[in-house]
Write a protein that holds these residues in place. Structure first.
Motif, PDB file in Angstrom:
ATOM      1  N   UNK A  17      21.685   9.133  45.833  1.00 18.11           N
ATOM      2  CA  UNK A  17      20.877  10.335  46.019  1.00 18.11           C
ATOM      3  C   UNK A  17      21.679  11.584  45.685  1.00 18.11           C
ATOM      4  N   UNK A  18      22.935  11.624  46.083  1.00 15.36           N
ATOM      5  CA  UNK A  18      23.793  12.773  45.803  1.00 15.36           C
ATOM      6  C   UNK A  18      23.973  12.959  44.300  1.00 15.36           C
ATOM      7  N   UNK A  19      24.212  11.875  43.594  1.00 10.75           N
ATOM      8  CA  UNK A  19      24.393  11.960  42.143  1.00 10.75           C
ATOM      9  C   UNK A  19      23.102  12.437  41.475  1.00 10.75           C
ATOM     10  N   UNK A  20      21.983  11.917  41.915  1.00 10.28           N
ATOM     11  CA  UNK A  20      20.700  12.330  41.340  1.00 10.28           C
ATOM     12  C   UNK A  20      20.456  13.809  41.582  1.00 10.28           C
ATOM     13  N   UNK A  21      20.706  14.270  42.795  1.00  9.51           N
ATOM     14  CA  UNK A  21      20.488  15.682  43.108  1.00  9.51           C
ATOM     15  C   UNK A  21      21.413  16.569  42.287  1.00  9.51           C
ATOM     16  N   UNK A  44      28.363  23.763  46.539  1.00  5.56           N
ATOM     17  CA  UNK A  44      28.363  23.530  47.984  1.00  5.56           C
ATOM     18  C   UNK A  44      28.054  22.070  48.312  1.00  5.56           C
ATOM     19  N   UNK A  45      27.123  21.485  47.563  1.00  4.83           N
ATOM     20  CA  UNK A  45      26.763  20.090  47.804  1.00  4.83           C
ATOM     21  C   UNK A  45      27.922  19.156  47.486  1.00  4.83           C
ATOM     22  N   UNK A  46      28.547  19.350  46.348  1.00  7.94           N
ATOM     23  CA  UNK A  46      29.673  18.481  45.964  1.00  7.94           C
ATOM     24  C   UNK A  46      30.836  18.646  46.938  1.00  7.94           C
ATOM     25  N   UNK A  47      31.169  19.885  47.287  1.00  8.63           N
ATOM     26  CA  UNK A  47      32.284  20.114  48.210  1.00  8.63           C
ATOM     27  C   UNK A  47      31.971  19.589  49.611  1.00  8.63           C
ATOM     28  N   UNK A  48      30.746  19.766  50.068  1.00  8.71           N
ATOM     29  CA  UNK A  48      30.378  19.313  51.402  1.00  8.71           C
ATOM     30  C   UNK A  48      30.277  17.806  51.527  1.00  8.71           C
ATOM     31  N   UNK A  49      30.006  17.129  50.416  1.00  8.70           N
ATOM     32  CA  UNK A  49      29.797  15.675  50.448  1.00  8.70           C
ATOM     33  C   UNK A  49      30.882  14.917  49.692  1.00  8.70           C
ATOM     34  N   UNK A  50      32.016  15.526  49.515  1.00 10.99           N
ATOM     35  CA  UNK A  50      33.114  14.886  48.782  1.00 10.99           C
ATOM     36  C   UNK A  50      33.524  13.546  49.405  1.00 10.99           C
ATOM     37  N   UNK A  64      23.228  18.230  56.292  1.00  8.46           N
ATOM     38  CA  UNK A  64      22.508  19.505  56.332  1.00  8.46           C
ATOM     39  C   UNK A  64      22.383  20.091  54.930  1.00  8.46           C
ATOM     40  N   UNK A  65      23.446  20.058  54.167  1.00 11.38           N
ATOM     41  CA  UNK A  65      23.420  20.586  52.803  1.00 11.38           C
ATOM     42  C   UNK A  65      22.416  19.812  51.966  1.00 11.38           C
ATOM     43  N   UNK A  66      22.361  18.488  52.140  1.00 10.15           N
ATOM     44  CA  UNK A  66      21.439  17.652  51.389  1.00 10.15           C
ATOM     45  C   UNK A  66      19.995  18.011  51.732  1.00 10.15           C
ATOM     46  N   UNK A  67      19.735  18.337  53.008  1.00 11.80           N
ATOM     47  CA  UNK A  67      18.375  18.692  53.427  1.00 11.80           C
ATOM     48  C   UNK A  67      17.934  20.058  52.885  1.00 11.80           C
TER      49      UNK A  67
END
Length: 71
Positions: A17-21, A44-50, A64-67
């Motif tokens: 899901x992260x890669x798709x987003x 922000x998404x990449x840094x927050x979900x590293x 939270x960032x993903x939402x």
């Protein structure tokens, strides 16, 4: 064993899901965000979900960032 299987697949689903987003964010935005806002959200998404990218569990800030990321 069942909980390990579920945890592995849950992490895999979040990674996909992260890669798709991250890669589809500019395409699916539909003009709601400017290019600079899109770039900032992606950063922000990449840094927050590293941690997820490297096989770890998602942090609360990643979830939270993903939402709140515009898709």
């Amino acid at each position: 064993m069942a909980s390990s299987w579920a945890a592995d697949h849950g992490t895999l689903i979040i990674k996909v899901a992260l890669v798709v987003v991250v890669f589809e964010l500019p395409i699916l935005g539909g003009g709601e965000t400017s290019p600079s806002e899109c770039k900032e959200e992606r950063r922000l998404l990449v840094n927050g979900c590293r941690a997820v990218i490297f096989g770890g569990n998602p942090s609360p800030s990643c979830c939270q960032r993903f939402r709140v990321t515009h898709v």
